[in-house]
Design an enzyme around this catalytic site. Sequence first.
Site, PDB file in Angstrom:
ATOM      1  N   ASP A  90     -13.632  -4.129  11.638  1.00  0.00           N
ATOM      2  CA  ASP A  90     -14.771  -4.731  12.324  1.00  0.00           C
ATOM      3  C   ASP A  90     -14.486  -6.129  12.844  1.00  0.00           C
ATOM      4  OD1 ASP A  90     -14.615  -5.450   9.572  1.00  0.00           O
ATOM      5  OD2 ASP A  90     -16.667  -6.207   9.615  1.00  0.00           O
ATOM      6  N   GLU A 147     -16.137  -4.999   6.896  1.00  0.00           N
ATOM      7  CA  GLU A 147     -15.671  -5.955   5.888  1.00  0.00           C
ATOM      8  C   GLU A 147     -16.418  -7.278   5.980  1.00  0.00           C
ATOM      9  OE1 GLU A 147     -13.919  -9.112   3.929  1.00  0.00           O
ATOM     10  OE2 GLU A 147     -13.752  -9.028   6.116  1.00  0.00           O
ATOM     11  N   GLU A 148     -16.815  -7.661   7.199  1.00  0.00           N
ATOM     12  CA  GLU A 148     -17.398  -8.983   7.430  1.00  0.00           C
ATOM     13  C   GLU A 148     -18.880  -9.034   7.019  1.00  0.00           C
ATOM     14  OE1 GLU A 148     -15.825 -11.587   8.165  1.00  0.00           O
ATOM     15  OE2 GLU A 148     -13.970 -11.017   9.155  1.00  0.00           O
TER      16      GLU A 148
END
Length: 404
Positions: A90, A147-148
């Site tokens: 991402d 992930e962010e």
Amino acid sequence: MPTNRLKVHGRAFSHIAEFVPELTALRRDLHAHPELGFEEHYTAKRVVEALKVCGVDEVHTGIGKTGVVGVVRGRRNSSGRMMGLRADMDALPMTEHNDFAWRSTKPGLMHGCGHDGHTAMLVGAARYLAETRHFDGTAVLIFQPGEEGYAGAKAMIEDGLFDRFPVQSVYAMHNWPQMRPGTVGINRGAMMAAADRVTIKITGKGGHGAHAYLTVDPVLVAAHIITAVQSIVSRNVRPIDGAVISLCAMQAGDPGAFSVLPGEATLVGTVRTFSPAVQAQVERRLNELCSAVALGFGATATVHYERIYPATINTPDEAQFAADVAQSLLGRDHVDREMDPSMGAEDFSFMLQVKPGAYLRLGQGGEGSCFLHNSRYDFNDEVLPLGAALHAGLVEHGMPLGDD
């Protein structure tokens, strides 16, 4: 920079170097089409296409919403071993200020952390492993969404990732602009901190700024809390235990109403720790201190503490193994086995809570390089073959054929 400037040993790097142009094209295409967590539809589609072209044995989609998993079986499977390799896909909600041809085509979205490069490196490893199959076991290639801040690793696990693919160990790497290309950093313990979100709501009594004595000013209370909270780390946490408390935002009143004291104020920030004990200690002290400070002014304060990501803790044996593999590629002087942990956070931590494994940093810049989450950041394509070879090396060394 040309690929041959990196001094890397082993057949994997030489093999992968032959198709670096294709990896670079993929990486730059992903950079131009950034997507936020759980919205990586284009990215996942490109990964699936690439894996099928590479000749992997199985491609699974929709794991953890937009996650993709590729499976490559080795020349033999007498060991019964299964190893996981993970890359995040991402991007970030930020505006890019680069002007190269592959800059983001989506306003307000950018690959500012190098996940485009991570994805391309794992695709490169997939191609090499599928073409050579020089290992005994099964390689599971995990392309993770979100992930962010979206906990995509947790979403994949809850969606049955390790039930469907019961790996014995799992590895990931992240580019690190402060390290030179051709270097790797790792340690045998904490690599990244736990990331928690704290919201402090202060309730007082609003009124006219000219008659402040008739109010209970929450802005004043907030100011004292901001100062007092900094004492938690310096006076409650042992110096040898790392912790950071940062109150990063404040909302109170209306900027257009310069003479109106508001009735409420809100502070928002983050807490970073490495151990659950320190994490619990900081949470407890935040509640105690904020309530006591507010009470001293006749106000009230409530603390909402959210544990977002746990600390990323390498397991010692797997960390040593990964360092040994990196050293076999780069030489002893180019692998830092005692790298300082970062107070940043990483949701690969969820995978390391349920499986042994290790998280590495891959040098891609050096002095003067643009750091992560910067609007002018870009992944260094020079390290694509090294990252792919390191992924492949983990598989070949961890599940050897035994005929060399």
